[in-house]
Design a protein around this motif. Structure first.
Motif, mmCIF file in Angstrom:
data_model
loop_
_atom_site.group_PDB
_atom_site.id
_atom_site.type_symbol
_atom_site.label_atom_id
_atom_site.label_comp_id
_atom_site.label_asym_id
_atom_site.label_seq_id
_atom_site.Cartn_x
_atom_site.Cartn_y
_atom_site.Cartn_z
ATOM 1 N N THR A 342 -51.087 -8.075 -46.712
ATOM 2 C CA THR A 342 -52.108 -7.881 -47.733
ATOM 3 C C THR A 342 -53.224 -8.899 -47.570
ATOM 4 O O THR A 342 -52.981 -10.108 -47.546
ATOM 5 N N ARG A 343 -54.432 -8.397 -47.453
ATOM 6 C CA ARG A 343 -55.596 -9.279 -47.303
ATOM 7 C C ARG A 343 -56.387 -9.405 -48.599
ATOM 8 O O ARG A 343 -57.184 -10.311 -48.776
ATOM 9 N N ASP A 344 -56.184 -8.489 -49.528
ATOM 10 C CA ASP A 344 -56.916 -8.487 -50.785
ATOM 11 C C ASP A 344 -56.198 -9.365 -51.802
ATOM 12 O O ASP A 344 -55.130 -9.014 -52.300
ATOM 13 N N ARG A 345 -56.747 -10.517 -52.088
ATOM 14 C CA ARG A 345 -56.189 -11.466 -53.050
ATOM 15 C C ARG A 345 -54.712 -11.732 -52.805
ATOM 16 O O ARG A 345 -53.847 -11.387 -53.615
ATOM 17 N N PRO A 346 -54.360 -12.339 -51.685
ATOM 18 C CA PRO A 346 -52.947 -12.639 -51.404
ATOM 19 C C PRO A 346 -52.382 -13.616 -52.419
ATOM 20 O O PRO A 346 -53.107 -14.424 -53.008
ATOM 21 N N LEU A 347 -51.072 -13.545 -52.601
ATOM 22 C CA LEU A 347 -50.412 -14.428 -53.554
ATOM 23 C C LEU A 347 -50.315 -15.851 -53.008
ATOM 24 O O LEU A 347 -50.273 -16.047 -51.787
ATOM 25 N N PRO A 348 -50.265 -16.853 -53.887
ATOM 26 C CA PRO A 348 -50.107 -18.243 -53.436
ATOM 27 C C PRO A 348 -48.786 -18.426 -52.698
ATOM 28 O O PRO A 348 -47.808 -17.708 -52.932
ATOM 29 N N ALA A 349 -48.746 -19.441 -51.833
ATOM 30 C CA ALA A 349 -47.544 -19.702 -51.039
ATOM 31 C C ALA A 349 -46.346 -20.036 -51.922
ATOM 32 O O ALA A 349 -45.199 -19.763 -51.553
ATOM 33 N N ALA A 350 -46.587 -20.603 -53.100
ATOM 34 C CA ALA A 350 -45.481 -20.970 -53.996
ATOM 35 C C ALA A 350 -44.708 -19.752 -54.485
ATOM 36 O O ALA A 350 -43.574 -19.876 -54.955
ATOM 37 N N LEU A 351 -45.300 -18.552 -54.359
ATOM 38 C CA LEU A 351 -44.652 -17.329 -54.837
ATOM 39 C C LEU A 351 -43.999 -16.546 -53.708
ATOM 40 O O LEU A 351 -43.670 -15.369 -53.869
ATOM 41 N N GLU A 352 -43.789 -17.194 -52.599
ATOM 42 C CA GLU A 352 -43.254 -16.523 -51.414
ATOM 43 C C GLU A 352 -41.884 -15.912 -51.662
ATOM 44 O O GLU A 352 -41.555 -14.862 -51.119
ATOM 45 N N ASN A 353 -41.075 -16.542 -52.503
ATOM 46 C CA ASN A 353 -39.691 -16.094 -52.686
ATOM 47 C C ASN A 353 -39.408 -15.498 -54.059
ATOM 48 O O ASN A 353 -38.252 -15.434 -54.469
ATOM 49 N N ILE A 354 -40.434 -15.030 -54.756
ATOM 50 C CA ILE A 354 -40.173 -14.432 -56.063
ATOM 51 C C ILE A 354 -39.481 -13.085 -55.894
ATOM 52 O O ILE A 354 -39.491 -12.487 -54.820
ATOM 53 N N ASP A 355 -38.872 -12.603 -56.961
ATOM 54 C CA ASP A 355 -38.158 -11.331 -56.933
ATOM 55 C C ASP A 355 -39.135 -10.171 -56.774
ATOM 56 O O ASP A 355 -40.326 -10.286 -57.095
ATOM 57 N N SER A 356 -38.625 -9.049 -56.263
ATOM 58 C CA SER A 356 -39.487 -7.914 -55.934
ATOM 59 C C SER A 356 -40.133 -7.292 -57.176
ATOM 60 O O SER A 356 -41.288 -6.848 -57.121
ATOM 61 N N LEU A 357 -39.449 -7.238 -58.310
ATOM 62 C CA LEU A 357 -40.038 -6.667 -59.513
ATOM 63 C C LEU A 357 -41.226 -7.496 -59.992
ATOM 64 O O LEU A 357 -42.243 -6.940 -60.428
ATOM 65 N N SER A 358 -41.106 -8.817 -59.917
ATOM 66 C CA SER A 358 -42.221 -9.678 -60.326
ATOM 67 C C SER A 358 -43.394 -9.541 -59.364
ATOM 68 O O SER A 358 -44.559 -9.586 -59.774
ATOM 69 N N TYR A 359 -43.090 -9.345 -58.080
ATOM 70 C CA TYR A 359 -44.150 -9.120 -57.106
ATOM 71 C C TYR A 359 -44.893 -7.820 -57.430
ATOM 72 O O TYR A 359 -46.125 -7.766 -57.386
ATOM 73 N N VAL A 360 -44.138 -6.783 -57.762
ATOM 74 C CA VAL A 360 -44.748 -5.508 -58.138
ATOM 75 C C VAL A 360 -45.621 -5.681 -59.377
ATOM 76 O O VAL A 360 -46.720 -5.134 -59.464
ATOM 77 N N TRP A 361 -45.117 -6.458 -60.338
ATOM 78 C CA TRP A 361 -45.900 -6.658 -61.561
ATOM 79 C C TRP A 361 -47.220 -7.369 -61.252
ATOM 80 O O TRP A 361 -48.273 -6.950 -61.735
ATOM 81 N N LEU A 362 -47.172 -8.414 -60.428
ATOM 82 C CA LEU A 362 -48.399 -9.143 -60.101
ATOM 83 C C LEU A 362 -49.391 -8.282 -59.324
ATOM 84 O O LEU A 362 -50.593 -8.293 -59.598
ATOM 85 N N ARG A 363 -48.880 -7.522 -58.348
ATOM 86 C CA ARG A 363 -49.768 -6.786 -57.447
ATOM 87 C C ARG A 363 -50.269 -5.459 -58.043
ATOM 88 O O ARG A 363 -51.412 -5.094 -57.844
#
Length: 520
Positions: A342-363
């Motif tokens: 993903t090149r459009d507003r990538p997540l910070p490195a600190a969120l590299e290992n968050i759960d998949s549901l939270s990733y879906v919520w953010l993105r």
């Protein structure tokens, strides 16, 4: 174009701007039976200067093939009960090949060295129904000689497909695949290979999961994955940039021994390294000079990661030493790949290992304030192997207003922090209690069962209501880097949350909880 007379033939100068100057196409130029509103016929003898699709070009292919056959192959016909079979002997090498047409889950044959197949894609193309287009008139000439043409229509009972009108469910599709893979596994020698191509991008995000389950449960593992263009690059199927233009050829081998147990934490780190390496190779031009579309990059990277995962299938363990569900592993793999491509507003490195549901919520969910159509939500989720049911069960979305009375909805309402506060706090309390009693952590060193979206939404809702967030923050002090990074990411997107998020960040940084309005 301009037509010019040239003796018996017709010469055409193509002036339209279609890729490659496409010729008139047939009824099945698409993967369905779509009656044409404008009918056009090619000249019977072909059109000069147009290489593909003409009668002359096709006849030449047939002629050259027959000439090659006569020079290199010796045919002998055998068969019983009207079934026709050809035993082909390579005159140059003496290798005997047995070519048969039959139900692949039932065919009885000698030990093959290689099984090659192309599984049907669920309910996308119903080949048996489409074959009736040819069958009904071919049988008039062939039914007396070939028993398979005796029925008025093609046999559809054995087709592995999802078709509700014929009573074939998604579960039936997976059962059929398992039968074919099991038959291939039984027939192949220990060093034999199974190769098939598959294009796994579905609305629900679950098709690949079912196919991989059927494959691995029958004793195969993926030895290698090779991306190839599924069709001509000018195909109408690929004119939409959101479509995936690559298929993955999966080369599989029989598992020789049970793999040693491995933690998902270790496998996950290898998956991330492999995805990064594949992405670097893609960017360096491994698949041609042109840059690949993001859906293709994602597909290829996921395929390469699945090579690794399948080698440890059913022996990948979670934090409790239990087998990690395939659904969870696929979600994590898809999340890892999506973060990298993903090149459009990538997540910070600190969120590299968050759960998949939270990733879906953010993105996918957090940026939106209104209802989201079923089609758009499915499109957002399918790349992440997360289904609409997954986000519904987590309480992140509810049925849209248009379906509350009718029972059916064309949209989903994204629940906002205030709407989820009670549920989020209850979820977080259970996680905190387990953490205090058992100190269990998941594969990424996070408290078992923690969904960061619950934390972010609860903190935002509490701060917005003027309530203290200090107690909740103290319960999850070890997760402050992820909490802070996620809240700051939300703040960049949701201006209506700026004040509330500013209050939470202020507490974490030692500032008073109550700050002046508008001060971050």
């Amino acid at each position: 174009g301009v037509l010019e007379s040239n003796n018996l033939f017709t010469r055409q100068r193509v002036s339209r701007k279609s890729a490659g100057g496409q010729t008139a196409e047939g009824v099945f130029s698409r993967h369905d039976f779509q009656p044409k509103t404008t009918i056009a016929e090619n000249n019977s003898f072909g059109i000069l200067n147009i290489a593909g699709g003409t009668w002359l070009a096709q006849f030449k292919l047939l002629y050259d093939g027959l000439a090659y056959q006569n020079s290199c192959w010796d045919f002998a016909n055998t068969g019983e009960d009207g079934n026709r079979q050809k035993v082909v002997v390579d005159a140059m090498s003496g290798t005997e090949s047995d070519l048969r047409c039959a139900n692949s889950s039932e065919i009885d044959t000698a030990t093959p060295a290689l099984v090659i197949t192309d599984p049907p894609y669920v309910g996308n193309v119903n080949y048996a129904e489409l074959a009736d287009f040819f069958h009904v008139w071919l049988r008039l000439a062939l039914k007396s000689k070939y028993p398979c043409f005796a029925p008025e229509y093609t046999d559809k009972g054995g087709e592995i497909v999802e078709n509700r009108t014929r009573g074939k469910s998604r579960a039936d599709f997976y059962v059929g695949l398992s039968q074919v893979f099991r038959k291939a596994h039984q027939s192949l020698p220990s060093e034999g290979l199974l190769a098939f191509t598959f294009h796994h991008a579905d609305q629900d995000g679950t098709v690949w999961e079912g196919l991989l389950q059927a494959l691995c449960d029958t004793g195969f593992e993926i030895a290698a994955v090779y991306p190839v263009h599924s069709e001509s690059e000018t195909s109408s199927q690929h004119q939409d940039n959101e479509n995936i233009s690559y298929d993955l050829i999966h080369v599989c081998r029989k598992r020789q021994a049970d793999p040693a147990p491995r933690s998902w934490a270790g496998v996950r780190q290898e998956v991330r390294r492999r995805a990064r390496a594949e992405l670097t190779a893609i960017e360096a031009g491994r698949y041609g000079g042109k840059p690949l579309a993001e859906p293709d990059v994602r597909l290829i990277c996921i395929g390469k990661c699945l090579e690794l995962y399948s080698a440890h299938y059913d022996r990948v363990l979670d934090h409790e030493g239990k087998t990690l569900p395939l659904h969870r592993a696929l979600q994590d793999i898809s999340t890892i790949v999506d973060q990298l491509v993903t090149r459009d507003r990538p997540l910070p490195a600190a969120l590299e290992n968050i759960d998949s549901l939270s990733y879906v919520w953010l993105r996918c969910l957090m940026p939106r304030r209104a209802e989201l159509s079923v089609d758009n939500l499915s499109k957002d989720l399918r790349a992440l192997q997360v289904s609409i049911d997954d986000v519904k069960d987590a309480g992140l979305v509810i049925r849209g207003r248009d379906g509350k009375t009718s029972g059916r909805s064309r949209s989903y309402e994204i629940k906002q922090p205030a709407d989820r506060l009670e549920q989020a706090l209850a979820n977080l309390e259970r996680v905190a209690t387990r953490q205090m009693q058992t100190t269990l952590f998941d594969t990424n060193g996070q408290p078992e069962g923690l969904v960061y979206a619950d934390l972010w939404q609860a903190l935002i809702a509490l701060a917005d209501a003027g309530e203290s967030v200090l107690l909740l923050l103290e319960k999850f002090r070890a997760q402050w880097p992820e909490i802070s990074a996620g809240l700051k990411y939300c703040k960049q997107t949701r201006s209506d949350w700026e004040t509330s998020i500013g209050r939470v960040i202020g507490v974490m940084e030692g500032a008073p909880l109550l700050v002046q309005h508008g001060v971050a």
